[in-house]
Design a protein around this motif. Structure first.
Motif, PDB file in Angstrom:
ATOM      1  N   ASP A  16      77.940  10.435 -98.238  1.00 43.41           N
ATOM      2  CA  ASP A  16      78.150  10.640 -99.669  1.00 43.41           C
ATOM      3  C   ASP A  16      77.030  11.443-100.317  1.00 43.41           C
ATOM      4  O   ASP A  16      77.268  12.156-101.300  1.00 43.41           O
ATOM      5  CB  ASP A  16      78.311   9.289-100.373  1.00 43.41           C
ATOM      6  N   LEU A  17      75.831  11.346 -99.787  1.00 45.13           N
ATOM      7  CA  LEU A  17      74.738  12.180-100.295  1.00 45.13           C
ATOM      8  C   LEU A  17      74.928  13.641 -99.891  1.00 45.13           C
ATOM      9  O   LEU A  17      74.522  14.549-100.616  1.00 45.13           O
ATOM     10  CB  LEU A  17      73.392  11.665 -99.777  1.00 45.13           C
ATOM     11  N   GLY A  18      75.538  13.874 -98.738  1.00 47.33           N
ATOM     12  CA  GLY A  18      75.802  15.235 -98.300  1.00 47.33           C
ATOM     13  C   GLY A  18      74.584  15.902 -97.682  1.00 47.33           C
ATOM     14  O   GLY A  18      73.501  15.327 -97.583  1.00 47.33           O
ATOM     15  N   ASP A  19      74.785  17.124 -97.265  1.00 48.33           N
ATOM     16  CA  ASP A  19      73.746  17.888 -96.589  1.00 48.33           C
ATOM     17  C   ASP A  19      72.558  18.124 -97.527  1.00 48.33           C
ATOM     18  O   ASP A  19      72.717  18.725 -98.592  1.00 48.33           O
ATOM     19  CB  ASP A  19      74.329  19.229 -96.125  1.00 48.33           C
ATOM     20  N   PRO A  20      71.336  17.674 -97.158  1.00 51.69           N
ATOM     21  CA  PRO A  20      70.173  17.910 -98.030  1.00 51.69           C
ATOM     22  C   PRO A  20      69.791  19.385 -98.115  1.00 51.69           C
ATOM     23  O   PRO A  20      69.011  19.779 -98.992  1.00 51.69           O
ATOM     24  CB  PRO A  20      69.061  17.093 -97.368  1.00 51.69           C
TER      25      PRO A  20
END
Length: 602
Positions: A16-20
């Motif tokens: 849910d945070l996704g690719d940093p």
């Protein structure tokens, strides 16, 4: 390989945070670097995590939360820390709630759970003082008993989240005569005390985690009701020290998240950067540095997941293991980050490039973790005070209760086995019954000997593993003899030689934890883990702390370990013995073409 249940929360949060690497994502490297440059508290990130309900996983199920196990906790904290230790640490000050889960009344537990879930509240720890540091008994903060409660006077500093937290756990003297029963612990709810009687100190400018709310708090004739006291009057120091056993071990997760980003960032550079007609990774020395860094992560994994489960299976022994993990994991990974910085060359020092300066931020932020909740010296001191009793216990218990010992070790290290619910009341200030990890060395050797009939194992690899564990046993016997012959002093008048013995104990402990992790998980952590090459290389690396290279078996070929490191990088998986899925890498906005997955060049 399907992810184990205790890693589901980490994978869900990561997804849910996704690719940093995508600047538009929450907790992207660009966002956290921008906040760091402005030294701004990451409130937007904290709010996102609250909305995701991550705070529920800090609250035990019996108090209405979702917390189930410490290995689950360790995994999702790694997800936070690989992106930003500033925000990860700021949010995870909530793990001080374990003071209440461990020592609070039912009413205090329910009040704190509601505070965390319903008001997005967090807390801080107000133990240390500017004049006294880690000398908790020497503190000047006083809590004077009055009808219905106490009057607080004094100042605590430095404190993370002192200003922005709603609850402060304050250690104060309730007996002016002093001594170990002179301190009491209070859960001070700021919304319920007179704001005229307390104040926050100015923000402290720091080298790393620059956006953190690092300050202090002062109380002036501040009345707090008796209901805010945790435990009995005079029990404050004992509760505080037992709380440290929990939080010190869990601090390792911050270092592990940082280590993943440091290695991933540097590996990307080494695979792409070309010098002298080849990539940096094709050069033997940089490749060895990165491979050794990968091994460091795997070694620390075994210790950290072991202690996470050990809270449930052997809580009465955690006073030893917590000190070991807090010292060994944080310092090992701090050194590892320094080591891989050499591969980046001058770029490691740049705040704008490399990958938006995330490596340089990790380098600064991670250097504080070994100081949290007791410095390396404090943890080694806590361990060395127990060494003599541990040596006696190993001699006294040799060959006894082997079935019970093996059952505890199996439950602790087999990641597929359920563990009992954690019971904080079983924690002990000092270890009274020995250390299962090193007590079970002979059991480990017996298990390894049985594997000689396993046709799936390379005999040379198994030979090295057995040889190194025999060396661990020899070194432990030598260490026990040194401990027995040493001159022991109480208090803080310990010799440097005893600190060296404590360091060696940590190395032997870590080596043995690696072996147990392998023995009990060979059938369910994949082919790379099962073949044991990583273990043989890891044990040799650890034993270099005890003996010169020429006195050890030669280093086996590390090609399989190199291939696994590249595979995890290409497939966006955590560098770990349990390589759970990370968010898929996306091309950067400034790039016109998708960055291809990189293959190992031979």
């Amino acid at each position: 390989m399907q992810p184990l249940k205790q890693f589901w929360v980490a994978e869900a949060l990561e997804r849910d945070l996704g690719d940093p690497g995508n600047p538009d994502n929450m907790m992207s490297f660009k966002q956290v670097i921008d906040l760091d440059e402005k030294e701004e508290f990451p409130q937007e990130i904290i709010d996102w995590l609250y909305n995701w309900k991550l705070q529920h996983y800090y609250i035990p199920t019996e108090c209405g939360g979702e917390f189930t196990s410490f290995d689950e906790f360790i995994s999702f904290v790694r997800v936070l820390a690989r992106r930003d230790q500033t925000a990860g640490i700021a949010f995870t000050t909530m793990f001080w709630s374990y003071l209440v889960w461990m020592a609070g009344t039912n009413e205090q537990k329910q009040n704190l759970a509601s505070f965390m879930k319903d008001t997005n509240g967090t807390m801080c720890l107000a133990y240390s003082e500017k004049a006294h540091g880690s000398d908790l008994l020497g503190g000047d903060m006083e809590a004077t008993k009055v009808p219905g409660g106490y009057i607080l006077n004094g100042e605590k500093w430095p404190i993370n989240r002192a200003t922005l937290s709603g609850v402060a756990f304050v250690l104060a003297r309730t007996d002016p005569e002093g001594g170990p029963r002179s301190l009491s612990l209070f859960m001070v709810e700021k919304s319920k005390i007179n704001p005229d009687n307390y104040s926050n100190l100015p923000k402290i400018l720091t080298h790393g985690i620059r956006g953190s709310d690092m300050s202090g708090i002062r109380f002036d004739d501040c009345f707090i009701p008796e209901s805010m006291r945790l435990g009995a009057e005079g029990a404050g120091l004992e509760i505080a020290l037992k709380g440290f056993q929990i939080t010190r071990a869990l601090c390792a997760a911050f270092s592990q998240g940082a280590a993943d980003t440091a290695l991933r960032t540097t590996l990307k550079f080494a695979l792409e950067r070309k010098l002298y007609g080849k990539t940096v990774f094709d050069m033997p020395q940089p490749r060895r540095t990165l491979t050794d860094a990968f091994l460091d992560i795997l070694i620390c994994d075994c210790s950290t997941f072991g202690v996470g489960r050990g809270f449930s299976t052997m809580p009465e022994q955690i006073s030893v293991w917590s000190a070991v993990v807090k010292y060994f994991v944080t310092t090992t990974l701090e050194t590892m980050v320094q080591n891989v910085s050499v591969v980046l060359g001058s770029r490691f020092y740049m705040r704008e490039a490399y990958d938006w300066g995330i490596f340089q931020k990790v380098l600064r932020d991670n250097s504080i973790i070994s100081m949290f909740d007791g410095s390396t010296i404090v943890n080694l001191h806590a361990l060395l005070l127990q060494l003599r009793q541990l040596a006696k216990s190993r001699t006294r218990n040799a060959g006894r209760n082997l079935e019970t010992l093996e059952a505890r070790l199996s439950t602790t290290f087999d990641l597929t086995q359920p563990v009992p619910a954690f019971d904080g009341k079983k924690l002990e200030l000092v270890n009274r019954g020995g250390d299962d990890v090193l007590q079970g060395l002979d059991l480990a050797l017996t298990s390894l000997e049985k594997l000689k009939t396993d046709s799936n194992l390379n005999p040379d690899t198994l030979y090295q593993i057995i040889t190194f564990i025999n060396i661990v046993r020899e070194e432990l016997n030598n260490l026990d003899a040194q401990i027995t012959e040493s001159t022991f002093q109480f208090g803080h008048e310990q010799s440097p030689e005893l600190f060296d013995m404590a360091k060696q104990y940590c190395v032997l402990h870590a080596a043995t934890a690696c072996v147990y992790t392998w023995i009990y998980n060979r059938n369910h952590l994949g082919e790379f883990f099962a073949n044991g090459e990583w273990l043989a290389l890891s044990l040799r690396k650890l034993m270099l702390n005890c003996r010169p290279a020429k006195a050890l078996p030669g280093r086996i070929d590390d090609g399989g370990v190199v291939q696994e490191m590249i595979r995890l990088y290409n497939e966006d998986r955590m560098f770990s013995i349990v390589p759970f899925q990370l968010a898929k890498s996306q091309p950067q906005e400034t790039s016109t073409d998708a960055t291809p997955k990189l293959q190992l060049q031979t």
